[in-house]
Structures are given as structure tokens and as C-alpha cells.
Design a protein around this motif. Sequence first.
Motif, PDB file in Angstrom:
ATOM      1  N   GLU A   1     -14.844   4.781   7.361  1.00 38.62           N
ATOM      2  CA  GLU A   1     -15.047   3.732   6.252  1.00 38.62           C
ATOM      3  C   GLU A   1     -13.705   3.099   5.854  1.00 38.62           C
ATOM      4  OE1 GLU A   1     -17.233   5.288   2.730  1.00 38.62           O
ATOM      5  OE2 GLU A   1     -18.393   6.501   3.805  1.00 38.62           O
ATOM      6  N   THR A   2     -13.570   1.895   5.551  1.00 37.40           N
ATOM      7  CA  THR A   2     -12.450   1.154   5.101  1.00 37.40           C
ATOM      8  C   THR A   2     -12.529   1.308   3.623  1.00 37.40           C
ATOM      9  OG1 THR A   2     -12.502  -0.378   7.077  1.00 37.40           O
ATOM     10  CG2 THR A   2     -11.171  -0.986   5.351  1.00 37.40           C
ATOM     11  N   LEU A   3     -11.371   1.981   3.328  1.00 35.97           N
ATOM     12  CA  LEU A   3     -11.219   2.145   1.951  1.00 35.97           C
ATOM     13  C   LEU A   3      -9.976   1.609   1.298  1.00 35.97           C
ATOM     14  CD1 LEU A   3     -12.176   5.935   2.017  1.00 35.97           C
ATOM     15  CD2 LEU A   3     -13.402   4.044   1.337  1.00 35.97           C
ATOM     16  N   ALA A   4      -9.984   0.813   0.058  1.00 39.15           N
ATOM     17  CA  ALA A   4      -8.783   0.330  -0.770  1.00 39.15           C
ATOM     18  C   ALA A   4      -8.076   1.662  -1.208  1.00 39.15           C
ATOM     19  CB  ALA A   4      -9.319  -0.511  -1.691  1.00 39.15           C
ATOM     20  N   VAL A   5      -6.744   1.619  -0.762  1.00 31.51           N
ATOM     21  CA  VAL A   5      -5.973   2.615  -1.344  1.00 31.51           C
ATOM     22  C   VAL A   5      -4.716   2.117  -2.437  1.00 31.51           C
ATOM     23  CG1 VAL A   5      -6.306   4.075   0.713  1.00 31.51           C
ATOM     24  CG2 VAL A   5      -4.417   2.588   0.541  1.00 31.51           C
ATOM     25  N   ASN A   6      -4.122   2.852  -3.209  1.00 34.43           N
ATOM     26  CA  ASN A   6      -2.979   2.321  -4.179  1.00 34.43           C
ATOM     27  C   ASN A   6      -1.876   1.885  -3.251  1.00 34.43           C
ATOM     28  OD1 ASN A   6      -1.521   4.857  -4.096  1.00 34.43           O
ATOM     29  ND2 ASN A   6      -3.108   5.324  -5.921  1.00 34.43           N
ATOM     30  N   PRO A   7      -0.896   1.399  -3.695  1.00 36.06           N
ATOM     31  CA  PRO A   7       0.485   1.060  -3.032  1.00 36.06           C
ATOM     32  C   PRO A   7       1.231   2.580  -2.552  1.00 36.06           C
ATOM     33  CG  PRO A   7       0.104  -0.554  -4.718  1.00 36.06           C
ATOM     34  CD  PRO A   7      -0.922   0.668  -4.935  1.00 36.06           C
ATOM     35  N   GLU A   8       1.129   3.437  -3.414  1.00 35.24           N
ATOM     36  CA  GLU A   8       1.963   4.672  -3.297  1.00 35.24           C
ATOM     37  C   GLU A   8       1.234   5.405  -2.147  1.00 35.24           C
ATOM     38  OE1 GLU A   8       2.311   3.429  -7.432  1.00 35.24           O
ATOM     39  OE2 GLU A   8       0.633   3.889  -6.337  1.00 35.24           O
ATOM     40  N   LEU A   9       0.017   5.470  -2.133  1.00 35.29           N
ATOM     41  CA  LEU A   9      -0.809   6.425  -0.843  1.00 35.29           C
ATOM     42  C   LEU A   9      -0.388   5.704   0.445  1.00 35.29           C
ATOM     43  CD1 LEU A   9      -2.389   8.683   0.002  1.00 35.29           C
ATOM     44  CD2 LEU A   9      -4.622   7.552  -0.488  1.00 35.29           C
ATOM     45  N   PHE A  10      -0.666   4.241   0.254  1.00 40.39           N
ATOM     46  CA  PHE A  10      -0.560   3.386   1.438  1.00 40.39           C
ATOM     47  C   PHE A  10       0.920   3.432   2.228  1.00 40.39           C
ATOM     48  CE2 PHE A  10       0.171  -0.507   4.151  1.00 40.39           C
ATOM     49  CZ  PHE A  10      -1.072  -0.572   4.618  1.00 40.39           C
ATOM     50  N   ALA A  11       2.047   3.690   1.034  1.00 39.57           N
ATOM     51  CA  ALA A  11       3.420   3.970   1.905  1.00 39.57           C
ATOM     52  C   ALA A  11       3.505   5.294   2.449  1.00 39.57           C
ATOM     53  CB  ALA A  11       4.413   3.417   0.670  1.00 39.57           C
ATOM     54  N   ILE A  12       2.871   6.276   1.833  1.00 39.30           N
ATOM     55  CA  ILE A  12       3.180   7.383   2.392  1.00 39.30           C
ATOM     56  C   ILE A  12       2.258   7.559   3.743  1.00 39.30           C
ATOM     57  CG2 ILE A  12       2.114  10.053   2.005  1.00 39.30           C
ATOM     58  CD1 ILE A  12       2.824   9.651  -0.783  1.00 39.30           C
ATOM     59  N   LEU A  13       1.274   7.169   3.763  1.00 40.37           N
ATOM     60  CA  LEU A  13       0.353   6.939   5.096  1.00 40.37           C
ATOM     61  C   LEU A  13       1.108   6.236   6.232  1.00 40.37           C
ATOM     62  CD1 LEU A  13      -3.235   6.415   3.794  1.00 40.37           C
ATOM     63  CD2 LEU A  13      -2.520   8.406   4.682  1.00 40.37           C
ATOM     64  N   GLN A  14       1.835   5.060   5.758  1.00 45.94           N
ATOM     65  CA  GLN A  14       2.457   4.473   6.684  1.00 45.94           C
ATOM     66  C   GLN A  14       3.772   5.254   7.254  1.00 45.94           C
ATOM     67  OE1 GLN A  14       3.633   0.780   4.607  1.00 45.94           O
ATOM     68  NE2 GLN A  14       2.783  -0.423   6.268  1.00 45.94           N
ATOM     69  N   ASP A  15       4.299   5.965   6.318  1.00 41.87           N
ATOM     70  CA  ASP A  15       5.481   6.837   6.668  1.00 41.87           C
ATOM     71  C   ASP A  15       5.009   7.949   7.621  1.00 41.87           C
ATOM     72  OD1 ASP A  15       8.386   7.332   6.347  1.00 41.87           O
ATOM     73  OD2 ASP A  15       7.602   9.199   5.461  1.00 41.87           O
ATOM     74  N   LEU A  16       3.967   8.571   7.124  1.00 45.57           N
ATOM     75  CA  LEU A  16       3.649   9.603   7.824  1.00 45.57           C
ATOM     76  C   LEU A  16       3.098   9.193   9.319  1.00 45.57           C
ATOM     77  CD1 LEU A  16       1.241  11.705   5.208  1.00 45.57           C
ATOM     78  CD2 LEU A  16       3.127  12.665   6.549  1.00 45.57           C
ATOM     79  N   GLN A  17       2.491   8.132   9.680  1.00 48.61           N
ATOM     80  CA  GLN A  17       1.855   7.566  10.804  1.00 48.61           C
ATOM     81  C   GLN A  17       3.215   7.425  11.855  1.00 48.61           C
ATOM     82  OE1 GLN A  17       0.133   3.551  11.124  1.00 48.61           O
ATOM     83  NE2 GLN A  17      -1.720   4.755  11.798  1.00 48.61           N
ATOM     84  N   GLU A  18       4.201   6.906  11.124  1.00 50.35           N
ATOM     85  CA  GLU A  18       5.502   6.495  11.944  1.00 50.35           C
ATOM     86  C   GLU A  18       5.857   7.800  12.522  1.00 50.35           C
ATOM     87  OE1 GLU A  18       9.977   5.215  11.139  1.00 50.35           O
ATOM     88  OE2 GLU A  18       8.272   4.100   9.937  1.00 50.35           O
ATOM     89  N   LYS A  19       6.170   9.024  11.384  1.00 51.74           N
ATOM     90  CA  LYS A  19       6.695  10.289  11.891  1.00 51.74           C
ATOM     91  C   LYS A  19       5.667  10.939  12.837  1.00 51.74           C
ATOM     92  CE  LYS A  19       9.582  10.971   7.901  1.00 51.74           C
ATOM     93  NZ  LYS A  19       9.831   9.529   7.492  1.00 51.74           N
ATOM     94  N   THR A  20       4.492  10.805  12.693  1.00 50.20           N
ATOM     95  CA  THR A  20       3.634  11.563  13.644  1.00 50.20           C
ATOM     96  C   THR A  20       3.763  11.333  14.895  1.00 50.20           C
ATOM     97  OG1 THR A  20       1.743  11.918  11.895  1.00 50.20           O
ATOM     98  CG2 THR A  20       1.102  11.863  14.008  1.00 50.20           C
ATOM     99  N   ARG A  21       3.993   9.854  15.118  1.00 48.98           N
ATOM    100  CA  ARG A  21       4.054   9.083  16.727  1.00 48.98           C
ATOM    101  C   ARG A  21       5.411   9.794  17.154  1.00 48.98           C
ATOM    102  NH1 ARG A  21       2.345   3.063  14.330  1.00 48.98           N
ATOM    103  NH2 ARG A  21       0.198   3.251  14.816  1.00 48.98           N
ATOM    104  N   GLU A  22       6.388  10.230  16.497  1.00 46.17           N
ATOM    105  CA  GLU A  22       7.602  10.771  17.051  1.00 46.17           C
ATOM    106  C   GLU A  22       7.192  12.204  17.649  1.00 46.17           C
ATOM    107  OE1 GLU A  22      10.455  10.615  14.072  1.00 46.17           O
ATOM    108  OE2 GLU A  22      10.560   8.397  13.697  1.00 46.17           O
TER     109      GLU A  22
END
Length: 354
Positions: free
Chosen positions: A118-139
Motif C-alpha cells: 500500500e502507498t501510504l503518506a508519511v510525515n517528513p521525519e519518517l520520510f527522511a529516516i527511510l531515505q537515509d536507511l535506504q541509502e545505507k542499506t544499499r551500501e
Amino acid sequence: MKLDEHTSASRLWVLLALFILGIIGVLWGIGNGVNELVTKRPGYYEITVNPDDAVPYFRNGYTYITWLDGPSAVIKRQLSAVTLVYEQALKRSYQLLDETTEYPGFVNLATLNNHQGETLAVNPELFAILQDLQEKTREQQGVNMFSGALTGEWDAVLILADMSDFDPAGNADWNERITALAEKTCDLSLFSLELDPVHMTACFTVSEKYQSYLDSIECSYPILTAGRLKDAYRLQLIQQAVQAVQPVQGYLAAAGAMNLVLCDDSRNTVLKTGCDCDTAGYHQQGNNRYHPLFRLSDGSMPQLIDTCAVYDADDEIVGSAYTAVNLFQCTSREEIESIVRDSGKTVSVQRREF
């Protein structure tokens, strides 16, 4: 007889006077004590928050001490304001990164875990954390945002008083289970996290192959997680919230697998922003130590590092924590030196002696 009566009367008045003075003294002492309690003086204050039955663990392991200055009335207002915003931020950060429990009013990690596809709207704080986690996971080093099941398996063993039955060195079945789960978890093609920065939405999906494997081994831990960086992200969120309301100087700390300190205090020349890790506080079987900072690539326990500390002059707590977890993935001195060199941080590493 008259003399005796006069003497007795005098003694009575003396005793009465002493009694009255005693009462006055007690009242003065109480008043002075109350005044000392009520009057606030410049200094360090530990901010304490009330428990919440709806979120019972949000305070665990967290400390906030800050310097407050000015007249007593000003300090009281500062203390009240800081306490309120700290309590709200402490609770909110816990709820936001909770992988297992959903809360009304906003989307958190548990919501994404429970509403896959499901596509869910998230707040800016969680969005930024998800972006950072995604970047670090790819490493593909010490952080994998899809490692909730693997981490859950190890954590369930590490909390045991005696984990000798689950020592991979002597339990082939457990070793095979962890190794196989780690191998599949490191295959990032089995997971999808779509982030839309325009609409601030997130969509998390797990492949049927991975979910079927978890079902086959009866593993039901939530998959999407902030993992080893959860406390660092929480400290970052709390600091941002507090500083936005009342700029203060002090430090935030979280105790766990890594001991984290986020320090913003020009008066303090000892404490620095960073983290330290010590494997000695966990299980030891023979020469092998077992602790939460296991290797994500194969689920094994690295035995190279005894303790490490990472400090950041720019107060970047997430980066410090990330450097620390990456160090514990190392299997050679060369790998350690490479991470230290590229980190741009002050790092202290003590290797184990066997």
C-alpha cells in the motif's frame, strides 16, 4: 513558698518561650527548605518525564540533562517548556520507529510492515529516516533496513540467561538457520521500498519468496526496521524538537547495544557527541562473544573488536553510530583502517586479545 511559686512560674514561662522559639525554628526551617526547593538556581537539570501505559517503554535507557540559566522564574518557565517538549519528542520518536505497534494519527514503521504493497503518506521525519536507511542499506555494510527478522532471531537468543544451546559453534541447526536467513536477507532484490518525495509517500513490499521462507521456518518478526540506528535517529529527532522550542545546552544519551551521547554544551569539555560499544557485556562461549552487532552478511559474530568509540566534532550522531556498526562488521585490520580513514571522525578501536 512564694519563692517556689515564683520560681515555678518563671520556669513555666521559660519553657513556654523555648517551646514557641522551637516552633518558630521548625517553621523557619520548613519555610527555608521549601524556598530552596521552589527557588531555581542556574545549573544542570535532569529532565524527567511521566510514564504512559499506552507507550510503556518509551523512556527506557534515555537521559536528558541540560543547563538552565537566569532568574528563578525564568528557569522555572524554561524547565516546564523543555520538559513538555522533551516528553512529547521522546514518546513521538519511539512511536514513529516502532516496528510492531501502530498508533492512531500517523504512519510508522509498524504501519508499513502491516500494510505491505500500500502507498501510504508519511510525515517528513519518517520520510527522511527511510531515505537515509535506504541509502545505507544499499551500501551493504552494517545496516539493513530489511533485517528485522534476522535481528529478531538473534535478539531472542541474546536475552537468554544462558545461550549455550544456541552457540553456532556447537549447534549446527541454529548455525544453518541463521546463515540461511542472513543470506536471503542480504538479497535486496527480495524487498522494495518506493519513496515519493513529491507526495511524501512510501510503499513497502516483500517478495513472496522471502515471506514464504519466513513462514517455513516459523519466523514472524517484522521485517522493516531502523535496527541498529534506531536510538541515533531518536536522539536526532529529540534534539531537533527541543532546540526548536528552547535553545539549551546539555546532552542527550541513550544506553543500549551502543551507548550514544549527543552533546551540545560549550561548558562541557569532557563529553562529546558520539558512541561507544563494548562486547564484553554480552554472552561469551569459549573464546567467542555474542552481541547485537553481528555481521549482517552471514549472521556470524565478529570477534575482532573488543571496544570502539566514535566521536564527531559536528555533533552528527547518526553518522557516528553508522561508523561504529560498520567497524563491527570487519574481519581484518585492513578493513578497520579503511573505515576509520574514510569516516572523517575521531575513532578509537581496541582489538580483542585471545
